[in-house]
Motif scaffolding. Sequence first.
Motif, PDB file in Angstrom:
ATOM      1  N   HIS A   1       0.845  -1.022   0.010  1.00  0.00           N
ATOM      2  CA  HIS A   1       0.076   0.076  -0.047  1.00  0.00           C
ATOM      3  C   HIS A   1       1.080   1.463   0.231  1.00  0.00           C
ATOM      4  O   HIS A   1       0.641   2.128  -0.783  1.00  0.00           O
ATOM      5  N   GLY A   2       1.991   1.398   0.649  1.00  0.00           N
ATOM      6  CA  GLY A   2       2.680   2.398   0.813  1.00  0.00           C
ATOM      7  C   GLY A   2       3.517   2.647  -0.468  1.00  0.00           C
ATOM      8  O   GLY A   2       3.565   4.019  -0.927  1.00  0.00           O
ATOM      9  N   LEU A   3       3.985   1.322  -1.162  1.00  0.00           N
ATOM     10  CA  LEU A   3       4.590   1.937  -2.366  1.00  0.00           C
ATOM     11  C   LEU A   3       3.644   2.433  -3.429  1.00  0.00           C
ATOM     12  O   LEU A   3       4.010   3.125  -4.145  1.00  0.00           O
TER      13      LEU A   3
ATOM     14  N   PHE B   1      17.150   1.129   1.047  1.00  0.00           N
ATOM     15  CA  PHE B   1      16.012   1.130   0.403  1.00  0.00           C
ATOM     16  C   PHE B   1      14.672   1.675   1.075  1.00  0.00           C
ATOM     17  O   PHE B   1      14.186   2.987   0.994  1.00  0.00           O
ATOM     18  N   GLY B   2      14.647   1.218   2.519  1.00  0.00           N
ATOM     19  CA  GLY B   2      13.437   1.734   3.515  1.00  0.00           C
ATOM     20  C   GLY B   2      12.049   1.083   3.312  1.00  0.00           C
ATOM     21  O   GLY B   2      11.870   0.231   2.300  1.00  0.00           O
ATOM     22  N   PHE B   3      11.399   1.650   4.247  1.00  0.00           N
ATOM     23  CA  PHE B   3       9.812   1.041   4.432  1.00  0.00           C
ATOM     24  C   PHE B   3       9.199   2.248   4.204  1.00  0.00           C
ATOM     25  O   PHE B   3       8.923   3.361   4.937  1.00  0.00           O
ATOM     26  N   PRO B   4       8.066   2.127   3.164  1.00  0.00           N
ATOM     27  CA  PRO B   4       7.420   3.280   2.908  1.00  0.00           C
ATOM     28  C   PRO B   4       6.193   3.556   3.844  1.00  0.00           C
ATOM     29  O   PRO B   4       5.353   2.671   4.163  1.00  0.00           O
ATOM     30  N   SER B   5       6.400   4.859   4.416  1.00  0.00           N
ATOM     31  CA  SER B   5       5.393   5.222   5.580  1.00  0.00           C
ATOM     32  C   SER B   5       4.281   5.980   4.984  1.00  0.00           C
ATOM     33  O   SER B   5       4.297   6.801   3.744  1.00  0.00           O
ATOM     34  N   THR B   6       2.841   5.757   5.380  1.00  0.00           N
ATOM     35  CA  THR B   6       1.818   6.148   4.407  1.00  0.00           C
ATOM     36  C   THR B   6       0.677   6.661   5.721  1.00  0.00           C
ATOM     37  O   THR B   6      -0.228   7.325   4.948  1.00  0.00           O
ATOM     38  N   ILE B   7       0.861   6.806   6.698  1.00  0.00           N
ATOM     39  CA  ILE B   7      -0.396   7.222   7.569  1.00  0.00           C
ATOM     40  C   ILE B   7      -0.123   8.450   8.246  1.00  0.00           C
ATOM     41  O   ILE B   7      -0.841   8.850   9.490  1.00  0.00           O
TER      42      ILE B   7
END
Length: 441
Positions: free
Chosen positions: A15-17, A188-194
């Motif tokens: 979802h974040g990507l 690379f990282g972890f996509p944050s979305t909230i």
Amino acid sequence: MRVFIGPTEVAGIGHGLTQGLRRLNFQADGIFDSPHPFSYEAPQHPNIFTRWWYITGGIARKLRSTGSVLTWPVAAIHLLLAWPVLIFALLRYKAFVFLSGNTITNTRFELFLIRLFKKRCIVLFVGSDARPPYINGAWVWINAKAMKQLTKKIRRRVHRFEDAGVMCINSPSTAHFHRRPIINWFAFGFPSTISERKTRPDQFSKDQTASPATKIRLLHSPSNPQVKGTIKIEKIINSLLSRGSPIEWIKIYGLSNSQVLDEIQRCDLVVDQLFSDTPMAGLAIEAAQLGKPAIVGSYLARSPSSIAGNWPIPPSSFVDPSQFESALDALVGDTETRRSLGDAALNFVESAWSCEAVAGRAIACLMGEVPDDWWFDPSTTTYLHGCGLDEAEGRRRVRELVDVYGKSALGLDDKPSLTKAFLDWAQQGESKAANAQANRT
């Protein structure tokens, strides 16, 4: 460039990507093979095949959990639907971002087609999909035969992508089976979305005005209590309570992602897990996105340089498991440190790990425009402790596997120094391992 993201959602990464790529004005669809148990994703169904693939995947999983005789017929329909989904995807998308080591059909033929039609493709490994099973606490009561079979299965999964020329993104702590350089997951990282649920300053009022008599609300939300070390964490909590620590202990389990986020917003500190192999995994990341501090236990905290580079390390209270109780006790009694850690974590996920920043790195990988310092050579892997189990149990498992099937069963014949390191490590603390075995029986 239209990008396919899927087919397995993990901790909201898909979802974040998807959101990050769209914010960068790329066309992107998150297409998943089943609903996530914690309802992370907003389902997308470009056509009837993707819709029914998603629906049958969810039904098959529910039937499997009940042992229904309808499991295999529904699962067979689900597998058959994967092929029209693949054809649709090949026609529609220019690039593929596969998650958790899975593809639409999970076949070499699919990767052959993607290469034949000159599609761009990367894969993100996220933990158990690449971690050696003998150091993976997610596999409970595993015996030597099962470890050997799983080791072969996971090696084949990793090598399937490598053989097809797919760029692999993985953590140095789970890179044991790779034979070719990978992209360091921490680069690379972890996509944050909230961000829309970000804690506003007035919501920190309890912590900011805490009096000595105010209880500190600690939240623990294990997706898998065995892996997260929940029993041992609760012993630590009880120890602190017996010494008069002002703790309000909140443990939740099996709730939707939305409900978990609500609880995070109400807490003062997230107690994530005891045996992690990263400073900031799923729950700690969600805490960071809401400006809340997290404490994470990990043997990797003994040598954090193995994940360091020209990028910031995710800010959490990242401690050796043996120091978990003292570190937690200190955090409970230090409002300013908790606030500073929460602020640092929030700033980190809003900048380095924002969904736009991570999506930009995904595009760089798809285009083959990767900075030299993002690469990690798996032949230099040194981490032995895995995730989700204490070191005595990890050593016992390695010793059992090698005693029954020999050192080649570790699946590391191409890395003799790493094989030797595992063998030496397994012989350490044998009495503790024996106690662990006794506790299992």
